[in-house]
Enzyme design. Sequence first.
Site, PDB file in Angstrom:
ATOM      1  N   HIS A 101      -3.375  -5.335   1.703  1.00  0.00           N
ATOM      2  CA  HIS A 101      -2.720  -5.586   2.998  1.00  0.00           C
ATOM      3  C   HIS A 101      -2.719  -7.068   3.385  1.00  0.00           C
ATOM      4  CE1 HIS A 101      -2.263  -1.379   4.453  1.00  0.00           C
ATOM      5  NE2 HIS A 101      -3.236  -1.167   3.586  1.00  0.00           N
ATOM      6  N   CYS A 158       0.838  -1.212   0.000  1.00  0.00           N
ATOM      7  CA  CYS A 158       0.000   0.000   0.000  1.00  0.00           C
ATOM      8  C   CYS A 158       0.874   1.264   0.000  1.00  0.00           C
ATOM      9  CB  CYS A 158      -0.989  -0.039   1.156  1.00  0.00           C
ATOM     10  SG  CYS A 158      -2.418   1.005   0.845  1.00  0.00           S
ATOM     11  N   GLU A 160      -0.971  -8.548   5.433  1.00  0.00           N
ATOM     12  CA  GLU A 160      -0.686  -8.718   6.870  1.00  0.00           C
ATOM     13  C   GLU A 160      -1.957  -8.665   7.712  1.00  0.00           C
ATOM     14  OE1 GLU A 160      -0.254  -6.146   5.080  1.00  0.00           O
ATOM     15  OE2 GLU A 160      -0.732  -4.310   6.187  1.00  0.00           O
TER      16      GLU A 160
HETATM   17  N1  GLN Z   1      -3.646   6.337   1.106  1.00  0.00           N
HETATM   18  C1  GLN Z   1      -2.351   6.097   1.655  1.00  0.00           C
HETATM   19  C2  GLN Z   1      -1.276   6.882   0.932  1.00  0.00           C
HETATM   20  O1  GLN Z   1      -1.538   7.490  -0.054  1.00  0.00           O
HETATM   21  C3  GLN Z   1      -2.022   4.628   1.639  1.00  0.00           C
HETATM   22  C4  GLN Z   1      -2.995   3.860   2.494  1.00  0.00           C
HETATM   23  C5  GLN Z   1      -2.437   2.587   3.081  1.00  0.00           C
HETATM   24  O2  GLN Z   1      -1.229   2.374   3.148  1.00  0.00           O
HETATM   25  N2  GLN Z   1      -3.332   1.767   3.551  1.00  0.00           N
HETATM   26  O3  GLN Z   1      -0.162   6.897   1.354  1.00  0.00           O
END
Ligand code: GLN
Length: 210
Positions: free
Chosen positions: A171, A78, A173
């Site tokens: 995610h 992410c 995890e």
């Molecule tokens: N929206 C976040 C970003 O732009 C990422 C979200 C996440 O890691 N769950 O950094």
Amino acid sequence: MKIGVLALQGDFEEHITVLRNLGANTSEVRLPEQLQDLDGLVIPGGESTTISRLLVRWQLIDPIRRRASEGMAIWGTCAGAILLAERAPDLDREGLRLMDIGVERNSFGRQVDSFEADVDVTGFAGPPFRAVFIRAPRITDVGGAATALAQLPDGAIVAAQQDRLLTTVFHPELTDDARFHQHFLALAANGAGARLPRQADTTDAVGQTA
Ligand code: GLN
């Protein structure tokens, strides 16, 4: 084998729990010297702008790039995926820019800030992977050096790999399914001492000839 989890911000503890349950020797990373003997580094989800600011403050950007060029595996989930991307036009701060992918932050819209989906992952045996998306970015393009590993039904790329660099915009995890963590441990184990080839140019991010 030793795996580090970048512990500046975000959900690093969840990654550490999964990796330790798999028997991996796992440590929190906050300082450049803690990268030294790692075979793999996980960059967790969180807020990419915050993690970027802390990477700069703690002078971790160049040491992480250098360790990657020496063969350390890196997995970004992410926000971590945003930091790994060479092309992140809406990250107005410094990223690691190690992977030949483009990303768009918060790409799945406000009304679906969080959702789950079953995705087929290239190379994974068994059922589809239940993927948890939290204000996730989208991988907008995958260049010649990288390969898409998973897509949503609408074609959005949500996981990719480039040698020992792995990225998931969801995610793993946060679920009971440890296949991505196992895959990353295998990447880290195979990568000891090896170099990361680059196709797009002959000079990598730390100025060494590829
Ligand atoms: N929206 C976040 C970003 O732009 C990422 C979200 C996440 O890691 N769950 O950094």
